[in-house]
Design a protein around this motif. Structure first.
Motif, PDB file in Angstrom:
ATOM      1  N   SER A  31       7.176 -20.944  43.467  1.00  0.00           N
ATOM      2  CA  SER A  31       7.642 -22.330  43.455  1.00  0.00           C
ATOM      3  C   SER A  31       7.039 -23.143  42.315  1.00  0.00           C
ATOM      4  O   SER A  31       7.484 -24.245  42.031  1.00  0.00           O
ATOM      5  CB  SER A  31       7.324 -22.999  44.802  1.00  0.00           C
ATOM      6  N   THR A  32       5.994 -22.582  41.655  1.00  0.00           N
ATOM      7  CA  THR A  32       5.349 -23.279  40.535  1.00  0.00           C
ATOM      8  C   THR A  32       5.095 -22.286  39.403  1.00  0.00           C
ATOM      9  O   THR A  32       4.024 -21.685  39.322  1.00  0.00           O
ATOM     10  CB  THR A  32       4.008 -23.922  40.966  1.00  0.00           C
ATOM     11  N   PRO A  33       6.080 -22.054  38.527  1.00  0.00           N
ATOM     12  CA  PRO A  33       5.913 -21.097  37.432  1.00  0.00           C
ATOM     13  C   PRO A  33       4.746 -21.473  36.516  1.00  0.00           C
ATOM     14  O   PRO A  33       4.460 -22.650  36.297  1.00  0.00           O
ATOM     15  CB  PRO A  33       7.244 -21.198  36.674  1.00  0.00           C
ATOM     16  N   LYS A  34       4.060 -20.452  35.992  1.00  0.00           N
ATOM     17  CA  LYS A  34       2.893 -20.685  35.145  1.00  0.00           C
ATOM     18  C   LYS A  34       3.314 -21.226  33.775  1.00  0.00           C
ATOM     19  O   LYS A  34       4.317 -20.822  33.206  1.00  0.00           O
ATOM     20  CB  LYS A  34       2.108 -19.388  34.973  1.00  0.00           C
ATOM     21  N   SER A  35       2.515 -22.140  33.258  1.00  0.00           N
ATOM     22  CA  SER A  35       2.714 -22.688  31.920  1.00  0.00           C
ATOM     23  C   SER A  35       1.429 -23.408  31.525  1.00  0.00           C
ATOM     24  O   SER A  35       0.551 -23.644  32.362  1.00  0.00           O
ATOM     25  CB  SER A  35       3.893 -23.663  31.898  1.00  0.00           C
ATOM     26  N   ILE A  36       1.309 -23.772  30.258  1.00  0.00           N
ATOM     27  CA  ILE A  36       0.126 -24.527  29.821  1.00  0.00           C
ATOM     28  C   ILE A  36       0.106 -25.898  30.482  1.00  0.00           C
ATOM     29  O   ILE A  36      -0.959 -26.419  30.829  1.00  0.00           O
ATOM     30  CB  ILE A  36       0.113 -24.656  28.284  1.00  0.00           C
ATOM     31  N   LEU A  48      -3.962 -28.253  36.539  1.00  0.00           N
ATOM     32  CA  LEU A  48      -5.018 -27.671  37.369  1.00  0.00           C
ATOM     33  C   LEU A  48      -6.393 -28.202  36.948  1.00  0.00           C
ATOM     34  O   LEU A  48      -7.226 -28.545  37.796  1.00  0.00           O
ATOM     35  CB  LEU A  48      -4.965 -26.149  37.265  1.00  0.00           C
ATOM     36  N   LYS A  49      -6.648 -28.268  35.654  1.00  0.00           N
ATOM     37  CA  LYS A  49      -7.959 -28.738  35.167  1.00  0.00           C
ATOM     38  C   LYS A  49      -8.135 -30.241  35.416  1.00  0.00           C
ATOM     39  O   LYS A  49      -9.237 -30.699  35.731  1.00  0.00           O
ATOM     40  CB  LYS A  49      -8.106 -28.434  33.676  1.00  0.00           C
ATOM     41  N   ILE A  50      -7.056 -31.006  35.276  1.00  0.00           N
ATOM     42  CA  ILE A  50      -7.132 -32.444  35.572  1.00  0.00           C
ATOM     43  C   ILE A  50      -7.518 -32.645  37.038  1.00  0.00           C
ATOM     44  O   ILE A  50      -8.396 -33.463  37.369  1.00  0.00           O
ATOM     45  CB  ILE A  50      -5.785 -33.132  35.272  1.00  0.00           C
ATOM     46  N   TRP A  60      -4.214 -25.407  22.624  1.00  0.00           N
ATOM     47  CA  TRP A  60      -4.538 -26.679  21.960  1.00  0.00           C
ATOM     48  C   TRP A  60      -4.121 -27.901  22.790  1.00  0.00           C
ATOM     49  O   TRP A  60      -4.897 -28.860  22.903  1.00  0.00           O
ATOM     50  CB  TRP A  60      -3.908 -26.741  20.571  1.00  0.00           C
ATOM     51  N   PRO A  61      -2.927 -27.938  23.391  1.00  0.00           N
ATOM     52  CA  PRO A  61      -2.575 -29.122  24.192  1.00  0.00           C
ATOM     53  C   PRO A  61      -3.554 -29.376  25.331  1.00  0.00           C
ATOM     54  O   PRO A  61      -3.876 -30.531  25.626  1.00  0.00           O
ATOM     55  CB  PRO A  61      -1.174 -28.769  24.725  1.00  0.00           C
ATOM     56  N   LEU A  62      -4.034 -28.301  25.981  1.00  0.00           N
ATOM     57  CA  LEU A  62      -5.024 -28.444  27.044  1.00  0.00           C
ATOM     58  C   LEU A  62      -6.333 -28.989  26.484  1.00  0.00           C
ATOM     59  O   LEU A  62      -6.935 -29.909  27.071  1.00  0.00           O
ATOM     60  CB  LEU A  62      -5.251 -27.097  27.732  1.00  0.00           C
ATOM     61  N   PHE A  63      -6.753 -28.475  25.350  1.00  0.00           N
ATOM     62  CA  PHE A  63      -7.992 -28.948  24.721  1.00  0.00           C
ATOM     63  C   PHE A  63      -7.913 -30.440  24.398  1.00  0.00           C
ATOM     64  O   PHE A  63      -8.852 -31.194  24.670  1.00  0.00           O
ATOM     65  CB  PHE A  63      -8.273 -28.149  23.449  1.00  0.00           C
ATOM     66  N   PHE A  64      -6.790 -30.880  23.852  1.00  0.00           N
ATOM     67  CA  PHE A  64      -6.651 -32.290  23.485  1.00  0.00           C
ATOM     68  C   PHE A  64      -6.657 -33.207  24.709  1.00  0.00           C
ATOM     69  O   PHE A  64      -7.178 -34.326  24.651  1.00  0.00           O
ATOM     70  CB  PHE A  64      -5.392 -32.501  22.646  1.00  0.00           C
ATOM     71  N   VAL A  65      -6.111 -32.737  25.819  1.00  0.00           N
ATOM     72  CA  VAL A  65      -6.182 -33.517  27.060  1.00  0.00           C
ATOM     73  C   VAL A  65      -7.640 -33.625  27.520  1.00  0.00           C
ATOM     74  O   VAL A  65      -8.093 -34.693  27.956  1.00  0.00           O
ATOM     75  CB  VAL A  65      -5.311 -32.871  28.164  1.00  0.00           C
ATOM     76  N   LEU A  66      -8.390 -32.534  27.382  1.00  0.00           N
ATOM     77  CA  LEU A  66      -9.798 -32.533  27.810  1.00  0.00           C
ATOM     78  C   LEU A  66     -10.655 -33.471  26.962  1.00  0.00           C
ATOM     79  O   LEU A  66     -11.468 -34.231  27.495  1.00  0.00           O
ATOM     80  CB  LEU A  66     -10.355 -31.111  27.756  1.00  0.00           C
ATOM     81  N   ILE A  67     -10.480 -33.447  25.642  1.00  0.00           N
ATOM     82  CA  ILE A  67     -11.334 -34.301  24.815  1.00  0.00           C
ATOM     83  C   ILE A  67     -10.987 -35.786  24.973  1.00  0.00           C
ATOM     84  O   ILE A  67     -11.793 -36.657  24.647  1.00  0.00           O
ATOM     85  CB  ILE A  67     -11.300 -33.896  23.319  1.00  0.00           C
ATOM     86  N   LYS A  68      -9.788 -36.048  25.520  1.00  0.00           N
ATOM     87  CA  LYS A  68      -9.424 -37.440  25.822  1.00  0.00           C
ATOM     88  C   LYS A  68      -9.905 -37.861  27.205  1.00  0.00           C
ATOM     89  O   LYS A  68      -9.693 -38.993  27.624  1.00  0.00           O
ATOM     90  CB  LYS A  68      -7.910 -37.621  25.712  1.00  0.00           C
ATOM     91  N   GLY A  69     -10.557 -36.923  27.917  1.00  0.00           N
ATOM     92  CA  GLY A  69     -11.138 -37.261  29.213  1.00  0.00           C
ATOM     93  C   GLY A  69     -10.434 -36.674  30.412  1.00  0.00           C
ATOM     94  O   GLY A  69     -10.910 -36.803  31.538  1.00  0.00           O
TER      95      GLY A  69
END
Length: 307
Positions: free
Chosen positions: A232-237, A243-245, A282-291
């Protein structure tokens, strides 16, 4: 008043939802007093209409379909479903689940006879018959640092083996969100699911709050079901980022500011180096460095859908 309200969320996966509904009706004993509430979480028009037509053909009077015009996620969708329920127990069931036996009735009987059973789940299997863990340990700094296996070896009483096929009810810290049954009065008293969370860690959060009122999580191995894990929730970045948020939100909520900052830094460093080798991170990393704020959640990117 019903004994159980089975609440199911559909999101662009109507075939799974119909199979889930049919398995509940087929495996539940005829004298069980229950209702089924399906929340469509703003699926595409074609999937919703397909679901609606198939539900009309199911001969079960206590079946209700409700469409939400916005995708409110797992917790929000289930909280929407609660609004239409009138039952002593809520059973939150992933739509990619198939009952092997009378899961609702078996768990209901166990909970009726054991007041300390606060939230329960059945034994879960993959479609190939392999065990899929139902019990798990709270998302916490110690779990993130050391991992499940070390915790289970150091303190097996507090951290029971999640990959063991138990034969008797087993207490854990939380049960999988793929199938959770809880007394409505207990669920309501702790405020239900935290709807700030769009996806992931809703079960660790609600089980942690239930534990504070001495209502504990238990696996009920007599009850068994199949979960098409991830269907019901296909994997993607985007989903991995969500998940990390959610993880960081839970760490901040239950363990405080310093642990939150520590893990935010830890994950930022980790995914910086991961991105050097796999650019998809990279998109995950940029979300992390923005908090990794909730403002970056998929929940904030929803549109209101009209049929």
């Amino acid at each position: 008043m019903f004994d159980i309200a089975a609440i199911i969320i559909n999101y662009n996966s109507s075939d799974y939802t119909i199979n889930c509904i049919n398995s509940i009706i087929e495996k539940s004993k005829k004298n069980l007093n229950y209702q089924i509430i399906v929340i469509d979480n703003a699926s595409e028009k074609e999937d919703f209409l397909k679901l609606s037509e198939k539900i009309k053909s199911i001969s079960f009077s206590n079946l209700q379909l409700v469409r939400s015009k916005i995708n409110t996620g797992f917790g929000g969708g289930n909280m929407h479903g609660v609004q239409f329920s009138n039952a002593k127990y809520y059973a939150f069931i992933n739509n990619d689940s198939i009952f092997i036996n009378d899961c609702l009735g078996i768990i209901y009987n166990h909970m009726e006879n054991n007041n300390e059973y606060g939230i329960c789940g059945p034994m879960c299997y993959k479609e190939d018959g392999k065990l899929l863990p139902t019990l798990d340990h709270f998302a916490s700094p110690i779990k993130e640092l050391f991992g499940r296996s070390i915790l289970e070896k150091i303190n097996s009483e507090k951290y029971p083996n999640r990959k063991k096929e138990y034969t008797k009810p087993q207490q854990g810290q939380f049960v999988s969100g793929s199938f959770m049954m809880v007394r409505s009065k207990d669920f309501n008293s702790v405020g239900g699911f935290d709807t700030n969370i769009f996806l992931y860690y809703e079960e660790t959060d609600v089980c942690k709050r239930l534990q504070k009122i001495n209502k504990f999580a238990y696996l009920i191995p007599d009850a068994k079901f199949i979960h098409y894990h991830g269907a019901s929730t296909p994997k993607s970045i985007a989903i991995k980022t969500e998940l990390k948020i959610s993880l960081l939100y839970i760490i901040r909520k239950h363990y405080g500011y310093l642990w939150h900052k520590f893990f935010l830094l830890f994950l930022s460093i980790r995914y910086f180096f991961s991105s050097l080798f796999k650019s998809k991170y990279w998109p995950l990393f940029f979300v992390l460095i923005k908090g990794a704020h909730l403002s970056s959640s998929l929940k904030q990117k929803q549109k209101i859908w009209e049929l």
